[in-house]
Design a protein around this motif. Sequence first.
Motif, mmCIF file in Angstrom:
data_model
loop_
_atom_site.group_PDB
_atom_site.id
_atom_site.type_symbol
_atom_site.label_atom_id
_atom_site.label_comp_id
_atom_site.label_asym_id
_atom_site.label_seq_id
_atom_site.Cartn_x
_atom_site.Cartn_y
_atom_site.Cartn_z
ATOM 1 N N THR A 149 0.846 -1.191 0.000
ATOM 2 C CA THR A 149 0.000 0.000 0.000
ATOM 3 C C THR A 149 0.880 1.239 0.000
ATOM 4 O O THR A 149 2.011 1.205 0.481
ATOM 5 C CB THR A 149 -0.905 0.039 1.240
ATOM 6 O OG1 THR A 149 -0.075 -0.055 2.392
ATOM 7 C CG2 THR A 149 -1.870 -1.103 1.247
ATOM 8 N N GLY A 150 0.354 2.329 -0.514
ATOM 9 C CA GLY A 150 1.168 3.532 -0.630
ATOM 10 C C GLY A 150 1.197 4.375 0.629
ATOM 11 O O GLY A 150 1.871 5.401 0.662
ATOM 12 N N THR A 151 0.494 3.964 1.674
ATOM 13 C CA THR A 151 0.382 4.821 2.856
ATOM 14 C C THR A 151 1.740 5.084 3.497
ATOM 15 O O THR A 151 2.005 6.193 3.963
ATOM 16 C CB THR A 151 -0.560 4.161 3.871
ATOM 17 O OG1 THR A 151 -1.753 3.776 3.183
ATOM 18 C CG2 THR A 151 -0.897 5.097 4.980
ATOM 19 N N GLY A 152 2.605 4.074 3.508
ATOM 20 C CA GLY A 152 3.923 4.275 4.088
ATOM 21 C C GLY A 152 4.725 5.328 3.344
ATOM 22 O O GLY A 152 5.474 6.096 3.948
ATOM 23 N N GLN A 153 4.556 5.368 2.029
ATOM 24 C CA GLN A 153 5.273 6.386 1.258
ATOM 25 C C GLN A 153 4.731 7.779 1.562
ATOM 26 O O GLN A 153 5.493 8.756 1.629
ATOM 27 C CB GLN A 153 5.157 6.071 -0.225
ATOM 28 C CG GLN A 153 5.812 4.750 -0.559
ATOM 29 C CD GLN A 153 5.900 4.531 -2.044
ATOM 30 O OE1 GLN A 153 5.542 5.390 -2.835
ATOM 31 N NE2 GLN A 153 6.399 3.374 -2.418
ATOM 32 N N ILE A 154 3.404 7.879 1.754
ATOM 33 C CA ILE A 154 2.823 9.168 2.144
ATOM 34 C C ILE A 154 3.412 9.613 3.482
ATOM 35 O O ILE A 154 3.803 10.775 3.661
ATOM 36 C CB ILE A 154 1.288 9.040 2.262
ATOM 37 C CG1 ILE A 154 0.682 8.614 0.934
ATOM 38 C CG2 ILE A 154 0.675 10.318 2.746
ATOM 39 C CD1 ILE A 154 0.707 9.656 -0.104
ATOM 40 N N PHE A 155 3.493 8.671 4.411
ATOM 41 C CA PHE A 155 4.060 8.970 5.731
ATOM 42 C C PHE A 155 5.513 9.435 5.578
ATOM 43 O O PHE A 155 5.949 10.410 6.204
ATOM 44 C CB PHE A 155 3.994 7.712 6.593
ATOM 45 C CG PHE A 155 4.018 7.957 8.069
ATOM 46 C CD1 PHE A 155 4.506 9.133 8.595
ATOM 47 C CD2 PHE A 155 3.538 6.998 8.946
ATOM 48 C CE1 PHE A 155 4.530 9.345 9.956
ATOM 49 C CE2 PHE A 155 3.558 7.201 10.303
ATOM 50 C CZ PHE A 155 4.052 8.379 10.802
ATOM 51 N N ALA A 156 6.282 8.747 4.715
ATOM 52 C CA ALA A 156 7.679 9.123 4.528
ATOM 53 C C ALA A 156 7.795 10.538 3.967
ATOM 54 O O ALA A 156 8.658 11.317 4.384
ATOM 55 C CB ALA A 156 8.360 8.122 3.599
ATOM 56 N N LEU A 157 6.906 10.897 3.041
ATOM 57 C CA LEU A 157 6.952 12.258 2.496
ATOM 58 C C LEU A 157 6.627 13.283 3.573
ATOM 59 O O LEU A 157 7.256 14.341 3.643
ATOM 60 C CB LEU A 157 5.959 12.379 1.338
ATOM 61 C CG LEU A 157 6.403 11.729 0.040
ATOM 62 C CD1 LEU A 157 5.248 11.652 -0.931
ATOM 63 C CD2 LEU A 157 7.533 12.510 -0.574
ATOM 64 N N THR A 158 5.661 12.950 4.442
ATOM 65 C CA THR A 158 5.328 13.866 5.530
ATOM 66 C C THR A 158 6.502 14.014 6.490
ATOM 67 O O THR A 158 6.810 15.127 6.936
ATOM 68 C CB THR A 158 4.086 13.343 6.273
ATOM 69 O OG1 THR A 158 3.108 12.973 5.305
ATOM 70 C CG2 THR A 158 3.518 14.393 7.168
ATOM 71 N N VAL A 159 7.168 12.898 6.784
ATOM 72 C CA VAL A 159 8.348 12.968 7.651
ATOM 73 C C VAL A 159 9.418 13.849 7.017
ATOM 74 O O VAL A 159 10.098 14.628 7.702
ATOM 75 C CB VAL A 159 8.895 11.553 7.923
ATOM 76 C CG1 VAL A 159 10.258 11.623 8.582
ATOM 77 C CG2 VAL A 159 7.952 10.784 8.802
ATOM 78 N N MET A 160 9.545 13.755 5.707
ATOM 79 C CA MET A 160 10.530 14.579 5.000
ATOM 80 C C MET A 160 10.235 16.063 5.186
ATOM 81 O O MET A 160 11.141 16.870 5.438
ATOM 82 C CB MET A 160 10.476 14.206 3.523
ATOM 83 C CG MET A 160 11.779 14.224 2.819
ATOM 84 S SD MET A 160 11.528 13.714 1.127
ATOM 85 C CE MET A 160 11.789 11.986 1.306
ATOM 86 N N VAL A 161 8.949 16.431 5.092
ATOM 87 C CA VAL A 161 8.558 17.829 5.288
ATOM 88 C C VAL A 161 8.863 18.263 6.713
ATOM 89 O O VAL A 161 9.414 19.347 6.944
ATOM 90 C CB VAL A 161 7.063 18.002 4.960
ATOM 91 C CG1 VAL A 161 6.593 19.368 5.391
ATOM 92 C CG2 VAL A 161 6.821 17.794 3.491
#
Lengths: 176, 102
Positions: free
Chosen positions: B57-69
């Motif tokens: 699922t792509g949710t982990g990638q969304i989380f990673a992008l948020t962590v990046m911000v």
Amino acid sequence: MTNFIVWVVWVLAALALLSSGIAVVLFQNPFYSALALIGNLASLAVLYLLLAAEFVAAAQVLVYAGAVVVMFLFVIAYLGGRADAPWAGKPSPQSLAAIVAAAAIAVEIVVVIALKAGDQLSSPAQIEGSFGTPAEIGRLFLGDHLLAFEVTSIVLLVAAVGGVILGSAVPRESRS
Amino acid sequence: MPGPGVAAYLILSVILFATGAFGVLIRRSPLIVLLALEIMLNAGNLALIAFARQTGTGTGQIFALTVMVVAAAEAVVGLGLIVAVSRRHVELDVDKLTTLRG
């Protein structure tokens, strides 16, 4: 054949990742540490590509290596980074405690992951070709995770305003 | 999934996190402490993306992008604080920055 190439790329990226991470921590000069961080982030982007996260890899290079590291380099150049070498001379109790604490954190994470998810990690899910593409990320961000998207924009705005205020404020009485 | 499994990425992420934690604990310059913090955040990101690949699922990638911000925001505020501290002619050493008085 593809498997072999992926293994070679993975091993090279992993070695670059760990060595540049250790270099960031051990370089005396902060300028060299920031430059080593670029290598760390670039090898992370390679690993993201291997994990089918194309958009995150691109964002990693743009946001981190492009923006954050440049900001670090500006500040280090502005302040004239002072070298410090805490391990010079005989090892202090603090550095030994730091080694023990870091090793304890690593062991804790490994044990927790192995207990909680160790038996599920052997077979990763089948993914489609669209997994991790910008279109898929955009659909998720503006659909299921719209709140995270909006909160992100507010966080960035607050950080930008805070950075300006912290950078422009002149101390009322300058101490020497 | 060609190449090593998800567990190999997780082990890499753990080693990277421990490296960053060691840097935060041992270094005295706040600039390098911030750099080591970035390493720790990136180790977390690597684990998130490895788990996203695991679950498909792509949710982990969304989380990673948020962590990046959040990491970028943290770097801005941290560097701003360091510049503000250095303007007061205080030595940049985390052991000596013991008062929060303005």
